[in-house]
Design an enzyme around this catalytic site. Structure first.
Site, PDB file in Angstrom:
ATOM      1  CB  THR A  73       5.573   6.365   2.490  1.00  0.00           C
ATOM      2  OG1 THR A  73       6.058   7.833   2.463  1.00  0.00           O
ATOM      3  CG2 THR A  73       5.743   5.751   3.584  1.00  0.00           C
ATOM      4  CG  MET A  86      -1.814   1.052   0.976  1.00  0.00           C
ATOM      5  SD  MET A  86      -2.843   1.021   2.892  1.00  0.00           S
ATOM      6  CE  MET A  86      -3.249   2.854   2.763  1.00  0.00           C
ATOM      7  N   PRO A  87       1.607   1.491  -1.253  1.00  0.00           N
ATOM      8  CG  PRO A  87       2.786   1.344  -2.950  1.00  0.00           C
ATOM      9  CD  PRO A  87       1.562   0.762  -2.271  1.00  0.00           C
ATOM     10  CG  LEU A  88       0.873   8.454   0.766  1.00  0.00           C
ATOM     11  CD1 LEU A  88      -0.485   8.597   0.357  1.00  0.00           C
ATOM     12  CD2 LEU A  88       0.960   8.942   2.342  1.00  0.00           C
TER      13      LEU A  88
END
Length: 131
Positions: A71, A1-3
């Site tokens: 992130t 789950m990259p931001l």
């Protein structure tokens, strides 16, 4: 789950901004293997006079930087990260961004550092279920 946070100059055309975001997402799907629907992005356009990037640091000819901050959970090997950098530059090039202008920064953390909503630690819960 990259931001993903993409910061670029407000001089870039508004119609190019979602194209750049889509290019970064395609690169994450292709190089890192995230799910197609795992898309969490913030695109911020700033006046050029608020962006300070050296125009020649490390021998790169920067003119109109697109800063991509990602992130994501730790654990990916260096080669995967290198492939991601290349893929982001390639995909951004397809929508009119020079590869020299693509700056990418990865910040890694753990599963306990995410909540996808409802005040829950979904990634940590998934990790614990799998072990």
């Amino acid at each position: 789950m990259p931001l993903v946070r993409i910061t670029l100059s407000s001089d870039r055309p508004a119609e190019q901004r979602p194209q750049i975001a889509a290019a970064v997402h395609r690169a994450l799907v292709d190089a890192v293997g995230i799910p197609e629907k795992d898309r969490f992005q913030i695109v911020q356009a700033l006046p050029a006079e608020q962006m300070f990037f050296d125009h020649e640091y490390l021998g790169v000819d920067r003119r109109d930087v697109v800063c991509v901050e990602i992130t994501l959970r730790r654990g990916r090997p260096e080669e995967t990260k290198r492939a991601l950098y290349r893929r982001i530059a390639e995909e951004a090039g397809k929508v009119g961004v020079r590869s020299e202008d693509v700056l990418v920064v990865l910040t890694e953390n753990g599963s306990a550092d995410w909540s996808a909503g409802r005040g829950e630690a979904q990634l940590l819960d998934l990790e614990q279920q799998m072990s």
